[in-house]
Design a protein around this motif. Sequence first.
Motif, PDB file in Angstrom:
ATOM      1  N   ILE A  26       0.826  -1.166   0.113  1.00 26.57           N
ATOM      2  CA  ILE A  26       0.088  -0.147   0.182  1.00 26.57           C
ATOM      3  C   ILE A  26       0.925   1.462   0.067  1.00 26.57           C
ATOM      4  N   ALA A  27       2.043   1.346   0.838  1.00 29.61           N
ATOM      5  CA  ALA A  27       2.944   2.394   0.791  1.00 29.61           C
ATOM      6  C   ALA A  27       3.443   2.610  -0.577  1.00 29.61           C
ATOM      7  N   GLN A  28       3.520   1.903  -1.562  1.00 32.39           N
ATOM      8  CA  GLN A  28       4.033   1.839  -2.946  1.00 32.39           C
ATOM      9  C   GLN A  28       3.110   2.943  -3.763  1.00 32.39           C
ATOM     10  N   VAL A  29       1.668   3.094  -3.165  1.00 32.94           N
ATOM     11  CA  VAL A  29       0.807   3.882  -3.854  1.00 32.94           C
ATOM     12  C   VAL A  29       0.766   5.183  -3.609  1.00 32.94           C
ATOM     13  N   PRO A  30       1.043   6.272  -4.596  1.00 31.79           N
ATOM     14  CA  PRO A  30       1.299   7.742  -4.267  1.00 31.79           C
ATOM     15  C   PRO A  30       0.063   8.007  -3.383  1.00 31.79           C
ATOM     16  N   GLY A  31       0.566   8.828  -2.581  1.00 35.74           N
ATOM     17  CA  GLY A  31      -0.467   9.455  -1.566  1.00 35.74           C
ATOM     18  C   GLY A  31      -0.842   8.620  -0.314  1.00 35.74           C
ATOM     19  N   GLN A  32      -0.274   7.527  -0.069  1.00 38.80           N
ATOM     20  CA  GLN A  32      -0.683   6.614   0.880  1.00 38.80           C
ATOM     21  C   GLN A  32       0.234   6.708   2.000  1.00 38.80           C
ATOM     22  N   LYS A  33       0.178   7.114   3.204  1.00 34.41           N
ATOM     23  CA  LYS A  33       1.107   7.199   4.343  1.00 34.41           C
ATOM     24  C   LYS A  33       0.795   6.071   5.304  1.00 34.41           C
ATOM     25  N   GLU A 176     -18.821   4.712  -0.274  1.00 34.37           N
ATOM     26  CA  GLU A 176     -17.988   5.424  -1.260  1.00 34.37           C
ATOM     27  C   GLU A 176     -16.545   5.303  -0.585  1.00 34.37           C
ATOM     28  N   ARG A 177     -16.658   5.365   0.680  1.00 30.83           N
ATOM     29  CA  ARG A 177     -15.143   5.354   1.255  1.00 30.83           C
ATOM     30  C   ARG A 177     -14.623   3.851   1.067  1.00 30.83           C
ATOM     31  N   THR A 178     -15.507   2.850   1.228  1.00 35.93           N
ATOM     32  CA  THR A 178     -14.929   1.458   1.036  1.00 35.93           C
ATOM     33  C   THR A 178     -14.545   1.250  -0.354  1.00 35.93           C
ATOM     34  N   GLN A 179     -15.369   1.899  -1.214  1.00 32.51           N
ATOM     35  CA  GLN A 179     -14.845   1.615  -2.756  1.00 32.51           C
ATOM     36  C   GLN A 179     -13.500   2.543  -3.101  1.00 32.51           C
ATOM     37  N   GLN A 180     -13.207   3.658  -2.239  1.00 30.64           N
ATOM     38  CA  GLN A 180     -12.170   4.234  -2.340  1.00 30.64           C
ATOM     39  C   GLN A 180     -10.922   3.245  -1.786  1.00 30.64           C
ATOM     40  N   VAL A 181     -11.093   2.479  -0.855  1.00 33.50           N
ATOM     41  CA  VAL A 181     -10.018   1.684  -0.337  1.00 33.50           C
ATOM     42  C   VAL A 181      -9.788   0.716  -1.495  1.00 33.50           C
ATOM     43  N   LYS A 182     -10.963   0.090  -2.061  1.00 29.10           N
ATOM     44  CA  LYS A 182     -10.601  -0.699  -3.115  1.00 29.10           C
ATOM     45  C   LYS A 182      -9.837  -0.166  -4.484  1.00 29.10           C
ATOM     46  N   ALA A 183      -9.978   1.082  -4.634  1.00 33.91           N
ATOM     47  CA  ALA A 183      -9.360   1.541  -5.620  1.00 33.91           C
ATOM     48  C   ALA A 183      -7.852   1.598  -5.362  1.00 33.91           C
ATOM     49  N   ILE A 184      -7.563   1.949  -4.069  1.00 35.93           N
ATOM     50  CA  ILE A 184      -6.014   2.033  -3.556  1.00 35.93           C
ATOM     51  C   ILE A 184      -5.489   0.643  -3.593  1.00 35.93           C
ATOM     52  N   LEU A 185      -6.236  -0.270  -3.070  1.00 33.46           N
ATOM     53  CA  LEU A 185      -5.580  -1.665  -3.535  1.00 33.46           C
ATOM     54  C   LEU A 185      -5.440  -2.150  -4.620  1.00 33.46           C
ATOM     55  N   ASP A 186      -6.411  -1.708  -5.511  1.00 38.30           N
ATOM     56  CA  ASP A 186      -6.295  -2.145  -6.956  1.00 38.30           C
ATOM     57  C   ASP A 186      -4.732  -1.339  -7.574  1.00 38.30           C
ATOM     58  N   ALA A 187      -4.617  -0.241  -7.023  1.00 36.69           N
ATOM     59  CA  ALA A 187      -3.305   0.353  -7.581  1.00 36.69           C
ATOM     60  C   ALA A 187      -1.911  -0.194  -6.867  1.00 36.69           C
ATOM     61  N   ALA A 188      -2.044  -0.874  -5.693  1.00 39.05           N
ATOM     62  CA  ALA A 188      -0.747  -1.414  -4.907  1.00 39.05           C
ATOM     63  C   ALA A 188      -0.304  -2.753  -5.868  1.00 39.05           C
ATOM     64  N   PRO A 189       0.962  -2.459  -6.192  1.00 36.40           N
ATOM     65  CA  PRO A 189       1.560  -3.706  -6.894  1.00 36.40           C
ATOM     66  C   PRO A 189       1.652  -4.966  -5.914  1.00 36.40           C
ATOM     67  N   GLY A 190       1.911  -6.204  -6.537  1.00 36.74           N
ATOM     68  CA  GLY A 190       2.073  -7.312  -5.905  1.00 36.74           C
ATOM     69  C   GLY A 190       0.821  -7.726  -4.925  1.00 36.74           C
ATOM     70  N   MET A 191      -0.313  -7.461  -5.108  1.00 35.49           N
ATOM     71  CA  MET A 191      -1.421  -7.728  -4.479  1.00 35.49           C
ATOM     72  C   MET A 191      -2.809  -7.345  -4.985  1.00 35.49           C
ATOM     73  N   GLU A 192      -3.783  -7.785  -4.611  1.00 37.87           N
ATOM     74  CA  GLU A 192      -5.011  -7.448  -5.105  1.00 37.87           C
ATOM     75  C   GLU A 192      -6.107  -7.162  -3.815  1.00 37.87           C
ATOM     76  N   GLY A 193      -7.291  -6.442  -4.220  1.00 37.97           N
ATOM     77  CA  GLY A 193      -8.299  -6.193  -3.412  1.00 37.97           C
ATOM     78  C   GLY A 193      -9.488  -6.610  -3.891  1.00 37.97           C
ATOM     79  N   HIS A 194     -10.348  -7.435  -3.320  1.00 38.84           N
ATOM     80  CA  HIS A 194     -11.612  -8.176  -3.563  1.00 38.84           C
ATOM     81  C   HIS A 194     -12.674  -7.477  -2.666  1.00 38.84           C
ATOM     82  N   LEU A 195     -13.147  -6.522  -3.286  1.00 39.15           N
ATOM     83  CA  LEU A 195     -14.353  -5.842  -2.729  1.00 39.15           C
ATOM     84  C   LEU A 195     -15.862  -6.856  -3.189  1.00 39.15           C
ATOM     85  N   GLU A 196     -16.237  -7.433  -2.012  1.00 39.81           N
ATOM     86  CA  GLU A 196     -17.275  -8.373  -2.365  1.00 39.81           C
ATOM     87  C   GLU A 196     -18.605  -8.090  -1.813  1.00 39.81           C
TER      88      GLU A 196
END
Length: 352
Positions: A26-33, A176-196
Amino acid sequence: MASELPAMKWLIFGCGGVGGYFGARIAQVPGQKVSYIVRNKALAALKEHGVRITSICGDVQIPAADLGPTLDSQNLDKEERFVADVIMLGCKAWEAEGCLRMCEPWCGPNTLVLPLQNGVEGLSTIKEIVSSWGKGHALAGCCNIVSAIAEPGHIKHWAANPPYITFGEFAGAPTERTQQVKAILDAAPGMEGHLEDDALAKIWEKFTFICSTTAVQATTGPHATQDVIPQIPELYLTWRTAMTEIINLCHSYGIKYEMEQLEKRVEALKAAVGATTSCSRDLWNGKPSEVDDLLGSVVRMGKEQKVPVPTISACYGTLILRDRIARGETLPIKAPTEGHRVLGPMWGAPSA
C-alpha cells in the motif's frame, strides 16, 4: 489513475507476514502514508530501515522516511496522535480484540476498520467494539497470503500469487469510502483487493479451506505441504471430509457455499507447492497458534448448531496440547526421566 486516488493514512497493527507485506504494498501507492504499531526488535528495525519485502511478486524496500510514524505498542500513550483513514489489523486472531482497543485513539468519525485475521468467530466482536466507540466503521475482511517474518522488518512471501485482501460491508452495498479503499488496493503492486457484495460468504469459504488444511497439515507434520495433500489418498480423504463438515456448518448459518468452490480449492492445493498454513508452522515451532480460533471455533459452532464435525474435532483434540504448552499453561505434564528420548517444542531434541 494513481494521481486521482485519495491520500489516506493507514494504521496497521503488526508488521508480520500479513501486516508487513500488505502495508509495504500500500505504501507503494502515491499519496498513501502507512504507519505501523509494533514493539521491540520490529520497532527498532522499522525506525532504522523501514520495511523490506522479498516476494515472488517482486521485492520492495520502503525506507523509514517514506513511512508514517512508527508507534511503540508498549508506549502508545506517548505516541503521536493522528486520525487514521484505515485501521488494519495484521495481528493473530486471539490478539485482535486487544489490539483493536489499543487503536481507538487513532479512530476518527470516518475511519474504516479492516480486520485480516483467520477465523469467523471474532468478526462480530470487531463490529461490536467499533460500534461502542460511536465513531468509525467496521468492515468484514480476511486475506490470502503465504508469508512469514524473515527477520524484524523483513517479510518473505513465497506462495499465493498474487496475495489478496477480501473485504466488504457486513450488510448492504459498499460505501463510497469502502470503494476508495478498493481503488487504492487495486493500484498497489504485488497484491489485489477483492471488494465483495457478500463478504461473509467469501470469508467463510477461506475459513473452510484454512481450517481443513491446518487440521491435516498440523497433525501430519511439515512434510504435508499443500501440494502433497491431494497426492496422498488418506490425507486427501481426511481433508475433503473436514471441508464437507465445515461446509455443512456454513450452510446451517444460511451462508452460501457452492460445492464448485471446493473443487477450485483442490486445484489451489495442487498449485501451492511447499505451502503451509501459519497456524501449522506456529504449532510445529512451539509458538502460540490460532488453532482454537480455527478448529476450536468449528467444534464450538458445530455443537451450537448441532452439526457433526468429528474430523475437525479429532484433529483439534490432538493439537490443542501443543498450543497450551506454548502459552505456558499449567498442565499435568512431568519432564521425562533421564534417558527418555522425547521430541517436541517442550523438551527439545533428544541427546545422543
